[in-house]
Design a protein around this motif. Sequence first.
Motif, mmCIF file in Angstrom:
data_model
loop_
_atom_site.group_PDB
_atom_site.id
_atom_site.type_symbol
_atom_site.label_atom_id
_atom_site.label_comp_id
_atom_site.label_asym_id
_atom_site.label_seq_id
_atom_site.Cartn_x
_atom_site.Cartn_y
_atom_site.Cartn_z
ATOM 1 N N SER A 11 42.131 58.398 19.721
ATOM 2 C CA SER A 11 43.349 58.971 19.470
ATOM 3 C C SER A 11 44.322 58.824 20.780
ATOM 4 O O SER A 11 45.446 59.116 20.663
ATOM 5 N N ALA A 12 43.718 58.452 21.965
ATOM 6 C CA ALA A 12 44.406 58.507 23.156
ATOM 7 C C ALA A 12 44.397 57.210 23.823
ATOM 8 O O ALA A 12 43.153 56.927 24.707
ATOM 9 N N PRO A 13 45.153 56.244 23.477
ATOM 10 C CA PRO A 13 44.886 55.076 24.431
ATOM 11 C C PRO A 13 45.201 55.148 25.677
ATOM 12 O O PRO A 13 45.801 55.864 26.276
ATOM 13 N N PRO A 14 44.228 54.273 26.619
ATOM 14 C CA PRO A 14 44.237 54.540 28.162
ATOM 15 C C PRO A 14 45.682 54.744 28.875
ATOM 16 O O PRO A 14 45.911 55.417 29.597
ATOM 17 N N ALA A 15 46.378 53.609 28.387
ATOM 18 C CA ALA A 15 47.867 53.438 28.804
ATOM 19 C C ALA A 15 48.606 54.847 28.715
ATOM 20 O O ALA A 15 49.771 54.983 29.420
ATOM 21 N N SER A 16 48.281 55.548 27.694
ATOM 22 C CA SER A 16 49.114 56.522 27.443
ATOM 23 C C SER A 16 48.722 57.992 28.237
ATOM 24 O O SER A 16 49.059 59.208 28.156
ATOM 25 N N ARG A 17 47.554 57.805 28.772
ATOM 26 C CA ARG A 17 46.841 59.027 29.364
ATOM 27 C C ARG A 17 47.494 59.203 30.759
ATOM 28 O O ARG A 17 47.775 58.315 31.520
ATOM 29 N N VAL A 18 47.426 60.600 31.330
ATOM 30 C CA VAL A 18 47.848 61.003 32.503
ATOM 31 C C VAL A 18 46.639 61.054 33.582
ATOM 32 O O VAL A 18 45.636 61.823 33.069
ATOM 33 N N ARG A 19 46.717 60.219 34.652
ATOM 34 C CA ARG A 19 45.481 60.307 35.509
ATOM 35 C C ARG A 19 45.496 61.503 36.510
ATOM 36 O O ARG A 19 46.724 61.765 36.993
ATOM 37 N N GLY A 32 34.819 73.203 37.205
ATOM 38 C CA GLY A 32 35.270 74.193 36.192
ATOM 39 C C GLY A 32 36.368 73.682 35.780
ATOM 40 O O GLY A 32 36.453 73.417 34.356
ATOM 41 N N VAL A 33 37.443 73.217 36.454
ATOM 42 C CA VAL A 33 38.316 72.713 36.082
ATOM 43 C C VAL A 33 38.564 71.319 35.436
ATOM 44 O O VAL A 33 39.107 71.044 34.369
ATOM 45 N N ARG A 34 37.788 70.459 35.955
ATOM 46 C CA ARG A 34 37.383 69.172 35.449
ATOM 47 C C ARG A 34 36.798 69.211 34.032
ATOM 48 O O ARG A 34 37.150 68.687 33.171
ATOM 49 N N SER A 35 35.889 70.250 33.796
ATOM 50 C CA SER A 35 35.218 70.550 32.599
ATOM 51 C C SER A 35 36.305 71.161 31.440
ATOM 52 O O SER A 35 36.334 70.218 30.275
ATOM 53 N N GLN A 36 37.288 71.722 31.882
ATOM 54 C CA GLN A 36 38.414 72.112 30.964
ATOM 55 C C GLN A 36 39.166 70.961 30.575
ATOM 56 O O GLN A 36 39.926 70.541 29.307
ATOM 57 N N LEU A 37 39.468 70.075 31.708
ATOM 58 C CA LEU A 37 40.479 68.961 31.263
ATOM 59 C C LEU A 37 39.924 67.908 30.683
ATOM 60 O O LEU A 37 40.274 67.137 29.876
ATOM 61 N N ARG A 38 38.521 67.746 30.844
ATOM 62 C CA ARG A 38 37.872 66.448 30.284
ATOM 63 C C ARG A 38 37.729 66.593 28.590
ATOM 64 O O ARG A 38 37.627 65.580 27.916
ATOM 65 N N VAL A 43 44.359 63.253 29.124
ATOM 66 C CA VAL A 43 44.180 63.380 30.498
ATOM 67 C C VAL A 43 43.026 62.448 30.706
ATOM 68 O O VAL A 43 42.014 62.332 30.166
ATOM 69 N N GLU A 44 43.184 61.466 31.895
ATOM 70 C CA GLU A 44 42.063 60.756 32.460
ATOM 71 C C GLU A 44 41.717 61.336 33.766
ATOM 72 O O GLU A 44 42.534 61.111 34.710
ATOM 73 N N LEU A 45 40.510 61.902 34.152
ATOM 74 C CA LEU A 45 40.087 62.257 35.372
ATOM 75 C C LEU A 45 39.831 61.242 36.241
ATOM 76 O O LEU A 45 38.995 59.962 35.764
ATOM 77 N N CYS A 46 40.039 61.497 37.558
ATOM 78 C CA CYS A 46 39.837 60.270 38.593
ATOM 79 C C CYS A 46 39.582 60.876 40.008
ATOM 80 O O CYS A 46 39.806 62.184 40.000
ATOM 81 N N GLU A 47 39.185 60.278 40.665
ATOM 82 C CA GLU A 47 38.622 60.855 42.146
ATOM 83 C C GLU A 47 39.691 61.112 43.175
ATOM 84 O O GLU A 47 39.655 61.961 44.046
#
Length: 218
Positions: A11-19, A32-38, A43-47
Motif C-alpha cells: 500500500s505504500a510505494p517506496p517513492a511515497s514514503r518519508v525517510r 521504542g520510537v522506531r518500533s512505533q514508526l515501523r 515511514v521508511e526508517l533509516c540510520e
Amino acid sequence: MSSSLPPSAVSAPPASRVRVAVQASDPISREGVRSQLRRHPEVELCEDSGPATVAMLIEDVLDEAALARLRRTVRSEGSRAVLVVGTVRENELLDVIECGVGAIVWRREATAHRLVQAVLTTAKGGGDLPADLLGRLISQVGRLHRTGTDQPASFRGLTSREVDVVRLVAEGLDTTEIATKLSYSERTVKNVMHGLTTRLHLRNRSHAVAYALREGYI
C-alpha cells in the motif's frame, strides 16, 4: 501468482514514503520510537540523517549538547527535524525554533499517530507546535519586541499578503484552510510561503512565524 509482500508494503510505494532517522541519547527511547514508526507504511526508517530525511531527535531536556545536535542535524546535515522532548524552558524556545525544528512533540503525547503526523508535516515543510507552546512563543517574542531587543533587519518590508498568510499559519491553519480564509488558491498560499522563506533564508513555517512575531507583524 500471489504476492508475498505484507499489505503495508504493497500500500505504500517506496517513492511515497518519508525517510526518518531516529536519534536518542539512550537505546530504549530510540528503539521504542522506531518500533512505533515501523508499523506505519508512510515511514521508511533509516540510520543516517541527510537532506532527504526527517531527523527525529528524542530528548528529556534541552541542554547545550542537545541544541548543538539540533543545529548540526539541520544546518550541517540538511535534515528537517522533529523534536520529541520532555520540557522546553522559556529561554530555550526561540533557540529551538531558530535551529530549524519543524515540529515539537511532548514526550507525554508521543503516540505513534502523533509522531507520524509530525513527521509528515515536517517533510512537507510545515510547522507543528503544541498549542501551549505556541502560546508561550507568542508571549515571549511579544516581550522581546516591546523591550526593543535587537531584531533582524531582513524581515522589514513584508507585504500585506505575506502578513495575512503568516498570521494564519501562526493560528495553526493549514494550506487549505488559509486558502479558504483568504479566498486564494492553495497554489498562491504555497507560493507566498515559498517566496517568504526563500527571500529571508527561513527554514520552515515555524521559523517564519517566530521572526514575524519578533518583528511585530503579528
